[in-house]
Design an enzyme around this catalytic site. Structure first.
Site, PDB file in Angstrom:
ATOM      1  N   ARG A  56      -3.595 -15.884  40.451  1.00 10.17           N
ATOM      2  CA  ARG A  56      -5.070 -16.181  40.690  1.00 10.17           C
ATOM      3  C   ARG A  56      -4.778 -17.766  41.664  1.00 10.17           C
ATOM      4  O   ARG A  56      -3.729 -17.988  41.718  1.00 10.17           O
ATOM      5  CB  ARG A  56      -5.769 -16.564  39.332  1.00 10.17           C
ATOM      6  CG  ARG A  56      -4.998 -17.660  38.708  1.00 10.17           C
ATOM      7  CD  ARG A  56      -5.958 -17.650  37.199  1.00 10.17           C
ATOM      8  NE  ARG A  56      -5.045 -18.309  36.177  1.00 10.17           N
ATOM      9  CZ  ARG A  56      -5.378 -18.060  35.022  1.00 10.17           C
ATOM     10  NH1 ARG A  56      -6.485 -17.612  34.542  1.00 10.17           N
ATOM     11  NH2 ARG A  56      -4.694 -18.306  33.972  1.00 10.17           N
ATOM     12  N   GLU A  67     -10.568 -21.582  39.499  1.00 13.92           N
ATOM     13  CA  GLU A  67      -9.800 -20.528  39.775  1.00 13.92           C
ATOM     14  C   GLU A  67     -10.728 -19.267  40.191  1.00 13.92           C
ATOM     15  O   GLU A  67     -11.513 -18.968  39.609  1.00 13.92           O
ATOM     16  CB  GLU A  67      -8.621 -20.137  38.527  1.00 13.92           C
ATOM     17  CG  GLU A  67      -7.689 -21.208  38.233  1.00 13.92           C
ATOM     18  CD  GLU A  67      -7.190 -20.889  36.780  1.00 13.92           C
ATOM     19  OE1 GLU A  67      -5.897 -21.374  36.714  1.00 13.92           O
ATOM     20  OE2 GLU A  67      -7.805 -20.561  36.005  1.00 13.92           O
ATOM     21  N   LYS A  80     -13.295 -12.955  39.207  1.00 15.69           N
ATOM     22  CA  LYS A  80     -13.903 -13.962  38.055  1.00 15.69           C
ATOM     23  C   LYS A  80     -13.672 -15.245  38.950  1.00 15.69           C
ATOM     24  O   LYS A  80     -12.589 -15.461  39.369  1.00 15.69           O
ATOM     25  CB  LYS A  80     -13.178 -13.857  36.900  1.00 15.69           C
ATOM     26  CG  LYS A  80     -13.723 -14.681  35.875  1.00 15.69           C
ATOM     27  CD  LYS A  80     -13.293 -14.457  34.293  1.00 15.69           C
ATOM     28  CE  LYS A  80     -11.925 -15.039  34.056  1.00 15.69           C
ATOM     29  NZ  LYS A  80     -11.490 -14.856  32.691  1.00 15.69           N
ATOM     30  N   THR A  95     -14.746 -26.288  27.807  1.00 10.73           N
ATOM     31  CA  THR A  95     -13.411 -26.447  28.730  1.00 10.73           C
ATOM     32  C   THR A  95     -13.463 -25.281  29.522  1.00 10.73           C
ATOM     33  O   THR A  95     -12.995 -25.659  30.901  1.00 10.73           O
ATOM     34  CB  THR A  95     -12.272 -26.147  27.441  1.00 10.73           C
ATOM     35  OG1 THR A  95     -12.483 -27.351  26.806  1.00 10.73           O
ATOM     36  CG2 THR A  95     -10.866 -26.034  28.335  1.00 10.73           C
ATOM     37  N   ARG A 123     -12.501 -10.925  26.236  1.00 14.72           N
ATOM     38  CA  ARG A 123     -11.712 -10.227  26.708  1.00 14.72           C
ATOM     39  C   ARG A 123     -10.278 -10.678  26.240  1.00 14.72           C
ATOM     40  O   ARG A 123      -9.432 -10.052  26.294  1.00 14.72           O
ATOM     41  CB  ARG A 123     -11.728  -9.915  28.099  1.00 14.72           C
ATOM     42  CG  ARG A 123     -11.334 -11.165  29.025  1.00 14.72           C
ATOM     43  CD  ARG A 123     -10.070 -11.178  29.503  1.00 14.72           C
ATOM     44  NE  ARG A 123      -9.749 -12.060  30.632  1.00 14.72           N
ATOM     45  CZ  ARG A 123      -9.174 -13.170  30.731  1.00 14.72           C
ATOM     46  NH1 ARG A 123      -8.523 -13.858  29.928  1.00 14.72           N
ATOM     47  NH2 ARG A 123      -8.781 -13.759  31.880  1.00 14.72           N
ATOM     48  N   THR A 212      -4.605 -24.367  21.895  1.00 11.00           N
ATOM     49  CA  THR A 212      -5.032 -25.499  22.383  1.00 11.00           C
ATOM     50  C   THR A 212      -5.281 -25.837  23.670  1.00 11.00           C
ATOM     51  O   THR A 212      -4.710 -25.150  24.526  1.00 11.00           O
ATOM     52  CB  THR A 212      -4.086 -26.669  21.719  1.00 11.00           C
ATOM     53  OG1 THR A 212      -2.696 -26.154  22.565  1.00 11.00           O
ATOM     54  CG2 THR A 212      -3.578 -26.129  20.215  1.00 11.00           C
ATOM     55  N   GLY A 236      -2.915 -20.652  24.959  1.00 11.52           N
ATOM     56  CA  GLY A 236      -3.427 -22.026  25.482  1.00 11.52           C
ATOM     57  C   GLY A 236      -2.721 -22.640  26.642  1.00 11.52           C
ATOM     58  O   GLY A 236      -3.430 -23.260  27.475  1.00 11.52           O
ATOM     59  N   ASP A 238      -1.708 -22.199  29.990  1.00 13.76           N
ATOM     60  CA  ASP A 238      -2.357 -21.316  31.143  1.00 13.76           C
ATOM     61  C   ASP A 238      -2.440 -22.086  32.404  1.00 13.76           C
ATOM     62  O   ASP A 238      -3.152 -21.547  33.265  1.00 13.76           O
ATOM     63  CB  ASP A 238      -3.512 -20.558  30.731  1.00 13.76           C
ATOM     64  CG  ASP A 238      -4.554 -21.447  30.636  1.00 13.76           C
ATOM     65  OD1 ASP A 238      -4.421 -22.542  30.536  1.00 13.76           O
ATOM     66  OD2 ASP A 238      -5.642 -20.893  30.410  1.00 13.76           O
ATOM     67  N   LYS A 242       0.997 -27.106  31.911  1.00 18.28           N
ATOM     68  CA  LYS A 242       0.383 -27.141  30.714  1.00 18.28           C
ATOM     69  C   LYS A 242       1.108 -26.188  29.642  1.00 18.28           C
ATOM     70  O   LYS A 242       0.933 -24.880  30.074  1.00 18.28           O
ATOM     71  CB  LYS A 242      -1.216 -26.739  30.857  1.00 18.28           C
ATOM     72  CG  LYS A 242      -2.020 -26.652  29.810  1.00 18.28           C
ATOM     73  CD  LYS A 242      -3.335 -26.348  30.207  1.00 18.28           C
ATOM     74  CE  LYS A 242      -4.346 -25.951  29.408  1.00 18.28           C
ATOM     75  NZ  LYS A 242      -5.476 -24.924  29.979  1.00 18.28           N
ATOM     76  N   VAL A 304      -1.387 -15.631  29.881  1.00 16.58           N
ATOM     77  CA  VAL A 304      -2.264 -16.641  30.826  1.00 16.58           C
ATOM     78  C   VAL A 304      -3.662 -16.094  31.174  1.00 16.58           C
ATOM     79  O   VAL A 304      -4.711 -16.828  31.667  1.00 16.58           O
ATOM     80  CB  VAL A 304      -1.472 -17.076  32.137  1.00 16.58           C
ATOM     81  CG1 VAL A 304      -0.094 -18.002  31.626  1.00 16.58           C
ATOM     82  CG2 VAL A 304      -1.147 -15.939  32.936  1.00 16.58           C
TER      83      VAL A 304
END
Ligand code: NAD
Length: 351
Positions: A56, A67, A80, A95, A123, A212, A236, A238, A242, A304
């Site tokens: 992405r 993104e 998306k 978030t 999804r 998280t 979390g 991704d 991170k 991810v």
């Protein structure tokens, strides 16, 4: 002289708003919808090779990331728009928010525009549970759910309806998030246990989900917390920088990913060598790669979120809204009577 400035039906794009998406979920039933989306994802993963694929396109800032996630199967194109801003919740914002689009490759005309904040939660949960159904130890009944924010109830319900769990053990650094999740899951057919530490949440769990949000290398699971034979669903981490797992866990696990080119940039495997072996999950579905080998192995889904999952979810929504009226026909595309007379259409609209 042609004076028509009203768009023809072919130029009206169905738009699924948040309100319509919520009505669609209740119309279908959330568990049925999770199963339906998982089926579409499985179908598309099994024809993985014919999709256009790219990591992405991410635009990072100090507070988060925005993104774009495009893909195409040759007949239909989709993308998306999604953000990730871990500090948003402190300001009463989410978030993750998202919307997406499908288009006809033959004409380039959009055929669906949809909210995807809810759809992303659905999804992501459907993908996690599809993977767990294939990779988690047979007969898995208990899941630890670490991070009890937006995604957590969707994850728990998908794991129940698709992967067969009947108990979820919740932990979040914020007890209010755990209380919210437990209240939302009450009466949904799961035994719900609220825990005061990640270790406590993992007691007796065959599936461990980490979900998280933090824009830094966090250590949600340390190596000594993870016993043999479990399935870890790490969703979390991704983004570059991170992650959620101690690197030692990666060295003890068989790692399954969506699209390695993207996961190496964004996933837990940022923490290991660029040639560290991983298995593409779609190959397990098509029988080209092995899944779980034995009951001692730790399987890790380094999730991810990949464009094909969004494409599948949008395809599912497009098929389901037919005949429901759960969309607005959107005047999104200019539609001059003479396709080369865009200016004339504009002039006539002044009258
Ligand atoms: P959210 O902000 O609603 O919830 C995150 C929760 O994690 C919060 O309740 C927070 O208190 C908790 N948390 C933070 N640090 C923790 C810690 N050390 N231990 C336990 N809990 C902790 O976010 P969300 O929408 O649920 O998303 C969670 C993460 O999942 C985000 O990073 C998001 O980018 C990611 N995500 C991944 C995918 C995917 O496809 N892999 C899809 C959607 C979201």
């Amino acid at each position: 002289m042609m004076t028509n400035t009203t768009p023809s039906a072919k130029a009206l794009v169905p738009f699924v708003s948040v309100d319509h998406m919520m009505k669609l979920v209740h119309h279908i039933g959330i568990e049925e919808m999770l199963r339906g989306i998982a089926d579409y994802i499985e179908t598309d993963f099994k024809r993985w090779e014919l999709f256009d694929k790219t990591p992405r396109v991410a635009s990072h800032s100090d507070t988060g990331v925005i993104e774009l996630m495009p893909t195409s199967d040759g007949d239909v194109y989709g993308f998306k728009y999604v953000n990730g801003h871990p500090s948003n919740t402190a300001d009463g914002l989410q978030t993750v928010t998202a919307f997406g689009l499908l288009a006809d490759v033959a004409t380039g005309y959009p055929v669906l525009l949809s909210e995807m904040t809810l759809l992303t939660a659905l999804r992501t949960a459907a993908t996690s549970a599809l993977v767990a159904r294939v990779l988690a130890p047979k007969g898995s009944r208990v899941m630890a759910m670490i991070g009890n924010g937006t995604q957590s109830e969707f994850q728990s319900l998908a794991m129940k309806t698709i992967a067969g769990i009947d108990e979820v053990r919740l932990y979040d650094i914020d007890p209010a998030a755990t209380a919210k999740c437990a209240a939302n899951l009450a009466g949904q057919g799961l035994k719900v246990v609220s825990c005061t530490s990640a270790q406590d949440a993992m007691l007796g769990a065959q599936i461990i989900t980490t979900c998280t949000a933090d824009k830094q290398y966090a250590t949600i699971l340390t190596d000594n917390m993870v016993g043999a034979g479990v399935h870890i669903n790490a969703i979390g981490g991704d983004c570059p920088g991170k992650t959620e797992l101690a690197p030692a866990i990666l060295h003890r696990s068989e790692i399954f990913v969506e699209y390695p080119e993207q996961t190496r940039i964004e996933g837990e495997i940022q923490q290991v060598a660029a040639d560290h072996p991983v298995t593409e999950f779609w190959k397990v579905l098509t029988g080209q790669a092995k899944g779980r080998r034995d009951d001692q192995q730790i399987t890790l889904f380094d999730s991810v979120g990949f464009a094909i999952e969004d494409f599948s979810a949008l395809r599912y929504v497009r098929d389901q809204i037919a005949g429901t009226g759960l969309f607005h026909p959107l005047d999104l595309l200019a539609d001059p009577d003479d396709p080369r007379d865009l200016f004339g259409m504009l002039q006539r609209a002044k009258a």
